[in-house]
Design a protein around this motif. Structure first.
Motif, PDB file in Angstrom:
ATOM      1  N   GLY A  32       0.872  -1.130   0.018  1.00 54.32           N
ATOM      2  CA  GLY A  32       0.180   0.101   0.055  1.00 54.32           C
ATOM      3  C   GLY A  32       0.906   1.298   0.125  1.00 54.32           C
ATOM      4  N   ARG A  33       0.389   2.404   0.481  1.00 54.64           N
ATOM      5  CA  ARG A  33       0.801   3.467   0.484  1.00 54.64           C
ATOM      6  C   ARG A  33       0.271   4.383   1.578  1.00 54.64           C
ATOM      7  N   PRO A  34       0.901   5.268   2.481  1.00 54.26           N
ATOM      8  CA  PRO A  34       2.378   5.446   2.312  1.00 54.26           C
ATOM      9  C   PRO A  34       2.963   4.421   3.178  1.00 54.26           C
ATOM     10  N   GLY A  35       4.271   4.008   3.253  1.00 62.27           N
ATOM     11  CA  GLY A  35       5.120   3.202   3.893  1.00 62.27           C
ATOM     12  C   GLY A  35       5.997   3.891   5.084  1.00 62.27           C
ATOM     13  N   PRO A  36       6.813   3.021   5.396  1.00 54.89           N
ATOM     14  CA  PRO A  36       7.739   3.665   6.352  1.00 54.89           C
ATOM     15  C   PRO A  36       8.532   4.850   5.703  1.00 54.89           C
TER      16      PRO A  36
END
Length: 415
Positions: A273-277
């Motif tokens: 997905g988004r956003p990630g780290p």
């Protein structure tokens, strides 16, 4: 060939005769096997098995799936970089227990003791069956003794009526004397009908308990429950119940202590997905993380002391309940011992009374034949003899019942 046929016939008759004999021990054993409550033991075992399987699964990895879509009315603006307002996440989370301070092991012990406690409660309820069957068995013996005495009394009346009929025909005895015998005979027949009806009802009740046939041809042993041996050691199922209840409380105490320890787990998460780290990268993509977690519920320490004290108090309550139970049992055993000794002495006197009553009624029979006493006087003496015979048999059955009650109170180990 004929010899073999006769041998098989004799074996069949012997087996049939053997199957027509019952003892109180046999009735108790068959009643327990046939009583519906026995099925509960298997259900308790199934519950314990399911609980054990559930406890074992505590060590299996815990897998969870999360998916989320969100929309924000405003987003961060950073050096002219435009972030999308819609975010998406699909994640697969995996958690594996590495150390639980022995909680699962203690929980399995607790589940097993729970099962044993329920099993002992079931045995306590089944044990109540002994008294019901014992009373039925004794009631049948008493009814049989009463019926036998009534039949003997009726036969005596019939014989005396036949002898008196000749005297009435010759004018030596009044017709009223014969009619008095006939009236007493009819009264006896009424008692026989009532006793037989009651006996048939008792047969049906006992047959239902043992899942078999009980009738007039069934031979019932006069051996008390557990034999003639009497002891003082209490072996009731309630004693085992008290022991398992204390063991169950000990297991809860151990589990309580283990629950106060920290737990160590390994977790891993894979997501798309988004956003990630890296929130600067707003592309839909895969990312993940792994961690070792130490969880410690420090709040459980606040109430640990109180919970331990509650368990300790509960154990003392079980000790008090056991002490009260044993006191009542020993008190009942003392009373039953006195009853057994008294019945033994009474039966010794019964034999002398029956002998003397028989001599008296024989003398009265001769006097009636000579016309020196009335029919009422003769019936009084005959009734007294029959009552003495019945009393002796009743006291013998009561002695058997008293010994059986003592054994039941003390505890039957082979039930």
């Amino acid at each position: 060939m004929k010899k073999i046929t006769w041998l098989l016939l004799l074996m069949s008759l012997a087996a049939q005769a053997q199957s027509n004999k019952l003892s109180l021990d046999t009735c108790i054993t068959r009643s327990k096997r046939n009583f519906p409550l026995i099925k509960q033991s298997g259900l308790i075992s199934e519950v314990e098995k399911n609980s054990r399987n559930s406890d074992n699964k505590n060590w299996l990895p815990k897998l969870s799936f999360i998916t989320k879509a969100s929309y924000q009315s405003e987003v961060v603006e950073f050096q002219g970089i435009s972030f999308p307002k819609d975010n998406y996440l699909s994640a697969l989370d995996l958690e594996q227990t590495l150390f639980d301070a022995g909680q699962t092991h203690r929980q399995k012990e607790l589940d097993k003791l729970n099962s044993l406690t329920e099993e002992q409660k079931n045995k306590v309820e089944l044990y109540k069956l002994i008294d019901r069957v014992n009373q039925l068995y004794s009631s049948i013996l008493l009814s049989r003794a009463n019926l036998k005495t009534l039949d003997i009394f009726k036969n005596e009346l019939g014989n005396k009526k036949s002898n008196l009929s000749a005297s009435v025909a010759n004018g030596l005895v009044l017709q009223s004397s014969l009619e008095e015998l006939e009236a007493e005979e009819l009264k006896t027949e009424q008692s026989i009908i009532e006793t037989r009806d009651n006996l048939q009802a008792l047969y049906l009740s006992l047959a239902m308990f043992i899942n078999g046939t009980v009738n007039d041809s069934t031979e019932l042993s006069m051996v008390p429950l557990g034999g003639m041996v009497v002891g003082e050691e209490i072996t009731r199922p309630e004693i085992n119940l008290f022991n398992t209840q204390k063991s169950l409380l000990d297991a809860r105490h151990k589990l309580l202590n283990k629950a106060a320890f920290p737990k160590l787990t390994l977790s891993a998460e894979g997501a798309y997905g988004r956003p990630g780290p890296n929130f600067l990268n707003q592309d839909l993509r895969f990312f993940g993380q792994a961690a070792v977690n130490l969880k410690w519920n420090v709040g459980s320490l606040y109430t640990l002391s109180n919970e331990r004290q509650s368990i300790s108090i509960s154990k003392k309550m079980v000790d008090v309940q056991r002490e009260v139970f044993e006191f009542n049992i020993r008190n009942a055993m003392t009373s039953q011992t006195a009853q057994i000794n008294a019945l033994k002495s009474v039966i010794e006197k019964d034999k002398l009374i029956v002998e003397k009553r028989h001599n008296i009624s024989q003398t009265a029979s001769a006097q009636l034949a000579n016309g020196t006493i009335t029919t009422s006087d003769y019936l009084t003496q005959l009734n007294a003899e029959m009552q003495a015979v019945l009393n002796e048999k009743v006291h013998e059955i009561k002695l058997m019942n008293a010994i059986s009650n003592y054994s039941t109170t003390k505890g039957i180990t082979n039930f």
